[in-house]
Design an enzyme around this catalytic site. Sequence first.
Site, PDB file in Angstrom:
ATOM      1  N   ASP A  24       0.852  -1.185   0.000  1.00  0.00           N
ATOM      2  CA  ASP A  24       0.000   0.000   0.000  1.00  0.00           C
ATOM      3  C   ASP A  24       0.888   1.236   0.000  1.00  0.00           C
ATOM      4  OD1 ASP A  24      -2.204   1.686   0.221  1.00  0.00           O
ATOM      5  OD2 ASP A  24      -2.268   1.512   2.395  1.00  0.00           O
ATOM      6  N   TYR A  29       2.027   9.086   2.835  1.00  0.00           N
ATOM      7  CA  TYR A  29       3.128   8.317   3.422  1.00  0.00           C
ATOM      8  C   TYR A  29       4.487   8.813   2.926  1.00  0.00           C
ATOM      9  CZ  TYR A  29      -0.545   4.757   4.220  1.00  0.00           C
ATOM     10  OH  TYR A  29      -1.676   4.083   4.561  1.00  0.00           O
TER      11      TYR A  29
END
Length: 53
Positions: A24, A29
């Site tokens: 993912d 992020y």
Amino acid sequence: MSKGCQDVINAVKWALDSGYRHIDIAAIYKNEEGVDQGIQEGSVDRKNVFVVS
């Protein structure tokens, strides 16, 4: 390359070696570059890795 990016590369390579095939990623992020590099350097053919963004 930052230390954080190298950590992501190493983590992806370890995950692939351990059997993971789903990764993912998300802009929040800030790991896209490291994940890409880890997959390229990893021991698993890219066509066998499922990446979700």
